[in-house]
Design a protein around this motif. Structure first.
Motif, PDB file in Angstrom:
ATOM      1  N   UNK A 317     -53.946  -2.197  60.695  1.00 30.72           N
ATOM      2  CA  UNK A 317     -52.907  -1.172  60.774  1.00 30.72           C
ATOM      3  C   UNK A 317     -51.555  -1.786  61.142  1.00 30.72           C
ATOM      4  N   UNK A 318     -50.500  -1.137  60.616  1.00 33.21           N
ATOM      5  CA  UNK A 318     -49.114  -1.483  60.967  1.00 33.21           C
ATOM      6  C   UNK A 318     -48.772  -2.953  60.710  1.00 33.21           C
ATOM      7  N   UNK A 319     -49.339  -3.499  59.662  1.00 34.08           N
ATOM      8  CA  UNK A 319     -48.996  -4.861  59.258  1.00 34.08           C
ATOM      9  C   UNK A 319     -47.811  -4.827  58.293  1.00 34.08           C
ATOM     10  N   UNK A 320     -47.109  -5.942  58.224  1.00 28.57           N
ATOM     11  CA  UNK A 320     -45.981  -6.067  57.296  1.00 28.57           C
ATOM     12  C   UNK A 320     -46.113  -7.394  56.564  1.00 28.57           C
ATOM     13  N   UNK A 321     -46.701  -7.353  55.375  1.00 29.97           N
ATOM     14  CA  UNK A 321     -46.870  -8.550  54.571  1.00 29.97           C
ATOM     15  C   UNK A 321     -45.668  -8.667  53.642  1.00 29.97           C
ATOM     16  N   UNK A 322     -44.826  -9.636  53.945  1.00 33.15           N
ATOM     17  CA  UNK A 322     -43.547  -9.781  53.272  1.00 33.15           C
ATOM     18  C   UNK A 322     -43.704 -10.394  51.890  1.00 33.15           C
ATOM     19  N   UNK A 323     -42.741 -10.129  51.023  1.00 36.83           N
ATOM     20  CA  UNK A 323     -42.693 -10.758  49.712  1.00 36.83           C
ATOM     21  C   UNK A 323     -42.500 -12.262  49.883  1.00 36.83           C
ATOM     22  N   UNK A 324     -43.221 -13.111  49.168  1.00 38.89           N
ATOM     23  CA  UNK A 324     -44.179 -12.786  48.097  1.00 38.89           C
ATOM     24  C   UNK A 324     -45.624 -12.939  48.578  1.00 38.89           C
ATOM     25  N   UNK A 325     -46.218 -11.888  49.093  1.00 39.39           N
ATOM     26  CA  UNK A 325     -47.605 -11.945  49.544  1.00 39.39           C
ATOM     27  C   UNK A 325     -48.548 -11.590  48.400  1.00 39.39           C
ATOM     28  N   UNK A 326     -49.733 -12.187  48.427  1.00 42.39           N
ATOM     29  CA  UNK A 326     -50.747 -11.936  47.405  1.00 42.39           C
ATOM     30  C   UNK A 326     -52.082 -11.715  48.104  1.00 42.39           C
ATOM     31  N   UNK A 327     -52.759 -10.622  47.760  1.00 41.78           N
ATOM     32  CA  UNK A 327     -54.121 -10.353  48.226  1.00 41.78           C
ATOM     33  C   UNK A 327     -54.993 -10.280  46.980  1.00 41.78           C
ATOM     34  N   UNK A 328     -55.885 -11.259  46.801  1.00 40.49           N
ATOM     35  CA  UNK A 328     -56.681 -11.332  45.582  1.00 40.49           C
ATOM     36  C   UNK A 328     -58.141 -11.572  45.922  1.00 40.49           C
TER      37      UNK A 328
END
Length: 446
Positions: A317-328
């Motif tokens: 919760x309440x995370x901030x994955x900044x550009x350029x993040x990738x979840x694959x």
């Protein structure tokens, strides 16, 4: 009377003594004047030499500043030329030399490599004996992705819209339409199904480009790049580690479950585990790659990363994955249990700027976004999506599932937003389908 002769005084005659003293004084004055002149000449020579040396140093410094500026301009010109497709067919990992302006004075040497799902270009500019090298991270920009807001493959079931559901961009839907429905007393609020054109979808999604996962497959198979530096997890004790992209990749590896707690890591680092990796919210990561079976991002995490798993990724919760993040997450040639699935979960209030990709070879595939979550970018899921948040960008999927206090619904959207028009102009991410003709500079790396 006896006369006596007076004795002559001993020593120098007074007139002659005064003359000698005058001569000595004159000689001393002349010697002093000569010494003074010599000192003045020496000081003048020293000052003149210092002035000449200073001017020469300033000139050399000015020339070096001018040369460095020109090297900078040559690097920028090379990056722009590369982003505009100026090096078609330039293979990954190769080195290419170019006389930028065909004047034999502006040589650049370019090298490319995959970094996760993105690409790094190294440019070394050469002018005489001066050299300058920089690394640039590239992705695919908003103007080069397809204008599709939603692609829902046709599995024989219509899409139903309820409440404050908004779609924008071109929409590919089963039978080229959607139904208006009422769920939990929430009627669809708008006259138009979508702000954009509507087309009939196929019964399957377009396959992702194999290059998206090429970076991780060698690592998952136990093969490392020839210049990699291998560090065992138990030996990685630094709480702060930055690895410039101008150096080789450092791979931190081990068979156990890891918890990255209170660390600050950035740059050309790969964290590789056979089991799982947990990143606590008190850690800061930037540009690193995580590879494991399962990956967990703890609550309140803030940073950018590329996470590749072959079973699951869970963002708290309440995370901030900044550009350029990738979840694959992709189904690989690994052992799976009977009830395993390919899953990604985005917790309540979390923001993911970049890409979410789920690729299955037969296992069930699920993406779940909790209420209040936002994804800014392109999402691809070869399976079902439980969509509780907002997507500012594009979504490709095989279907939706919705659970309410009273029932389960298939292919229903309630108070959801999938809006390509809200995707920021500054966005750039993974070229999922390998069709982009141009590239976009994401950032200049350390």
């Amino acid at each position: 009377m006896i006369s006596r002769k007076k004795k002559k005084p001993q020593g120098v005659i007074p007139e002659q003594g005064e003359t000698v003293r005058e001569i000595r004084l004159v000689a001393m004055l002349r010697a002093g004047a000569l010494m003074y002149a010599m000192v003045v000449i020496l000081l003048s020579s020293v000052v003149t030499g210092m002035v000449i040396t200073g001017l020469s140093f300033q000139r050399e410094l000015a020339e070096r500043v001018i040369t460095r500026r020109q090297l900078d301009r040559n690097i920028i010109s090379s990056a722009v030329l590369y982003s505009n497709g100026g090096f078609v067919g330039f293979p990954e990992g190769d080195t290419f030399g170019l006389d930028l302006y065909k004047d034999s004075k502006s040589e650049v040497i370019l090298t490319t490599m995959n970094w996760g799902g993105l690409e790094v270009l190294t440019v070394e500019a050469v002018m005489g004996r001066e050299r300058l090298s920089k690394n640039i991270l590239f992705g695919t920009g908003k103007e080069d992705i397809s204008p599709i807001g939603l692609y829902l493959s046709d599995k024989g079931r219509f899409l139903s819209l309820s409440g404050d559901t908004r779609l924008s961009g071109d929409c590919y839907l089963p039978a080229a339409t959607a139904r208006v429905a009422s769920i939990e007393g929430r009627h669809f609020q708008y006259k138009e199904i979508a702000r954009g054109r509507i087309f009939k979808s196929e019964d399957h999604l377009v396959e992702p480009d194999p290059g998206v996962f090429s970076f991780i497959r060698d690592y998952l198979s136990g093969y490392f790049q020839k210049n990699d530096s291998i560090v065992l997890w138990h030996d990685f004790i630094s709480e702060r580690y930055s690895r410039p992209f101008g150096l080789s990749t450092v791979v931190i590896t081990g068979p156990d479950h890891w918890v990255l707690e209170g660390i600050d890591a950035s740059g050309r680092l790969v964290f590789l585990s056979d089991s799982s990796i947990t990143v606590n919210g008190d850690s800061y990561l930037s540009d690193v790659v995580l590879i494991s079976r399962d990956i967990v991002i703890g609550d309140d995490f803030d940073g950018s990363l590329q996470a590749f798993a072959y079973r699951s990724i869970c963002v708290g919760e309440n995370c901030n994955l900044l550009l350029p993040s990738v979840l694959a997450v992709s189904q690989e040639n690994k052992q799976y249990l009977v009830h395993d699935s390919i899953t990604v979960k985005i917790g309540e209030g979390s923001i993911v700027s970049g890409n979410i990709i789920l690729k299955s070879e037969g296992l069930p595939c699920y993406l779940k976004t909790e209420a209040g979550s936002r994804v800014i970018g392109l999402v691809y899921c070869q399976g079902q999506v439980s969509h509780g948040g907002f997507i500012e960008g594009s979504l490709y999927c095989d279907g939706f599932y919705l659970k309410t206090p009273s029932s389960w619904y298939l292919n229903h959207l309630l108070d959801n937003r999938i809006e390509l028009t809200e995707l920021p102009d500054s966005y750039a991410g993974v070229d999922i389908f390998g069709k982009a003709e141009k590239k976009t500079i994401l950032k200049w790396l350390q």
